[in-house]
Enzyme design. Structure first.
Site, short mmCIF file in Angstrom:
data_model
loop_
_atom_site.label_atom_id
_atom_site.label_comp_id
_atom_site.label_asym_id
_atom_site.label_seq_id
_atom_site.Cartn_x
_atom_site.Cartn_y
_atom_site.Cartn_z
N SER A 106 -37.38 -80.46 -46.73
CA SER A 106 -37.73 -79.09 -47.11
C SER A 106 -39.15 -79.05 -47.68
O SER A 106 -40.08 -79.55 -47.05
CB SER A 106 -36.68 -78.55 -48.08
OG SER A 106 -36.73 -77.14 -48.15
N HIS A 166 -29.82 -75.13 -42.89
CA HIS A 166 -30.87 -75.81 -43.64
C HIS A 166 -30.34 -77.05 -44.38
O HIS A 166 -29.38 -76.98 -45.15
CB HIS A 166 -31.48 -74.84 -44.66
CG HIS A 166 -32.69 -75.37 -45.36
ND1 HIS A 166 -33.87 -75.64 -44.70
CD2 HIS A 166 -32.91 -75.68 -46.66
CE1 HIS A 166 -34.77 -76.08 -45.57
NE2 HIS A 166 -34.21 -76.14 -46.76
N ASP A 206 -31.05 -72.27 -39.39
CA ASP A 206 -31.62 -72.12 -40.73
C ASP A 206 -31.82 -70.65 -41.08
O ASP A 206 -32.57 -69.94 -40.41
CB ASP A 206 -32.97 -72.85 -40.80
CG ASP A 206 -33.41 -73.13 -42.22
OD1 ASP A 206 -32.97 -72.41 -43.13
OD2 ASP A 206 -34.20 -74.07 -42.41
#
Length: 321
Positions: free
Chosen positions: A121, A295, A240
């Site tokens: 991330s 995600h 995501d």
């Protein structure tokens, strides 16, 4: 997933999957002539800490995939709680500078001819900034999962009773480009509003700089350092909904009004090669990959395959910086 319980909206959205304790570090660094893999540095995402539950499994997977891997987990503070806080409160420019110094003076990493890097991330764009701004020791292969290379264009809503989040969320949205927010709230420093690009270019503390988007004042060193990568692998999560737009993982641009995606190769940053991405692509060093799921939904199989393919001994020994 580690529960964040506050601060502001984006914390709830961008938290990466939960990591577990630090993998015991190996005291001996293989010589450049050995067949051992390069050291691996890992930068966790928003809301995690370098000793959080789950991180040990990443180190264990790296070891099983490539035996002998020395794994180092980047931290902004030795205290896990403070390290976690630093993922959403702090000046990213100062944080990158600290990591540059930490790696350059580390008793093992500083002696390595090169290292591999893995970013989860927001840790992905932060590792890219490391490559661009200092890169000592140099990164050979950079792999990022669900990173926001072209920023985020939305902050998600806070929970109904999360008053801490709501208080910061309101301030964040009303004062996004203020010096206070841009120097203290981490996710704001990679916020990029396509409907207010001038505000972004004028005030962004971090992303506009590392993306060399300020035409006429770009940093040639950033481009030259990024071109030193032997491989830059960008994973986007297929489902995501945490990162908006998810295509930011591939440097794509997003029009919130028309919902139109402008892919990297169609953008000036690529065509005019502000950052060296076109050069990497032309030399077959830039890879766009899909990770199925939401995600930071990562399977051991995907991670193992990634580690073997990009961080393995053969790749480390056959490619030279």
């Amino acid at each position: 997933m580690a529960a964040l319980g506050g601060i502001f909206t984006i914390i709830l959205g961008l938290i990466s999957f939960s990591f577990a304790g630090l993998l015991p570090q190996r005291p001996l660094l293989p010589s450049p002539q050995s067949s051992a893999p390069l050291p691996l540095v890992v930068w966790h995402g928003l809301g995690d800490n370098y000793k959080a539950e789950g991180l040990r499994s990443i180190g264990d997977i790296a070891e099983r995939a490539n035996p002998g891997t020395y794994t180092y987990f980047i931290r902004l503070d030795e205290d896990p709680s403070s390290d976690r806080t630093a993922t959403f409160l702090g000046n990213v420019t100062e944080q990158i500078s600290k990591v540059c110094n930490d790696l350059a003076t580390h008793p093992v990493l500083s002696k390595a001819s090169a290292i591999n890097a893995l970013g989860f991330s927001q840790g992905g764009q932060f590792l890219r900034a490391y490559v661009e701004r200092c890169n000592h020791p140099p990164v050979r292969t950079l792999v990022t999962f669900g990173s926001q290379h072209n920023g985020i264009s939305e902050f998600q809503n806070c929970g109904e009773n999360d008053w801490v989040c709501q208080s910061w969320d309101g301030y964040l949205k009303r004062n996004t480009w203020s010096h206070f927010v841009q120097s203290r709230l981490v996710p704001a420093q990679y916020y990029r509003d396509p409907e207010d690009l001038q505000g972004y270019l004028d005030n962004s503390n971090f992303l506009a700089d590392i993306n060399n988007e300020r035409v006429g004042s770009g940093n040639a060193t950033y481009k030259e350092n990024l071109k030193k990568l032997k491989r830059f692998v960008m994973y986007m999560f297929s489902e995501d909904v945490t990162v908006v737009p998810k295509e930011s993982a591939w440097f794509a641009d997003y029009n919130k009004t028309s919902e139109e995606i402008t892919w990297l190769k169609e953008r000036r940053i690529y065509k005019e090669d502000w950052l060296g991405l076109k050069w990497l692509d032309k030399h077959n060093r830039l890879e766009y990959k899909i990770a199925e799921g939401k995600h930071m939904q990562l399977s051991e199989e995907l991670l193992s395959d990634t580690f073997r393919q990009y961080f393995g001994v053969n790749r480390a020994s056959n490619e030279k910086i």
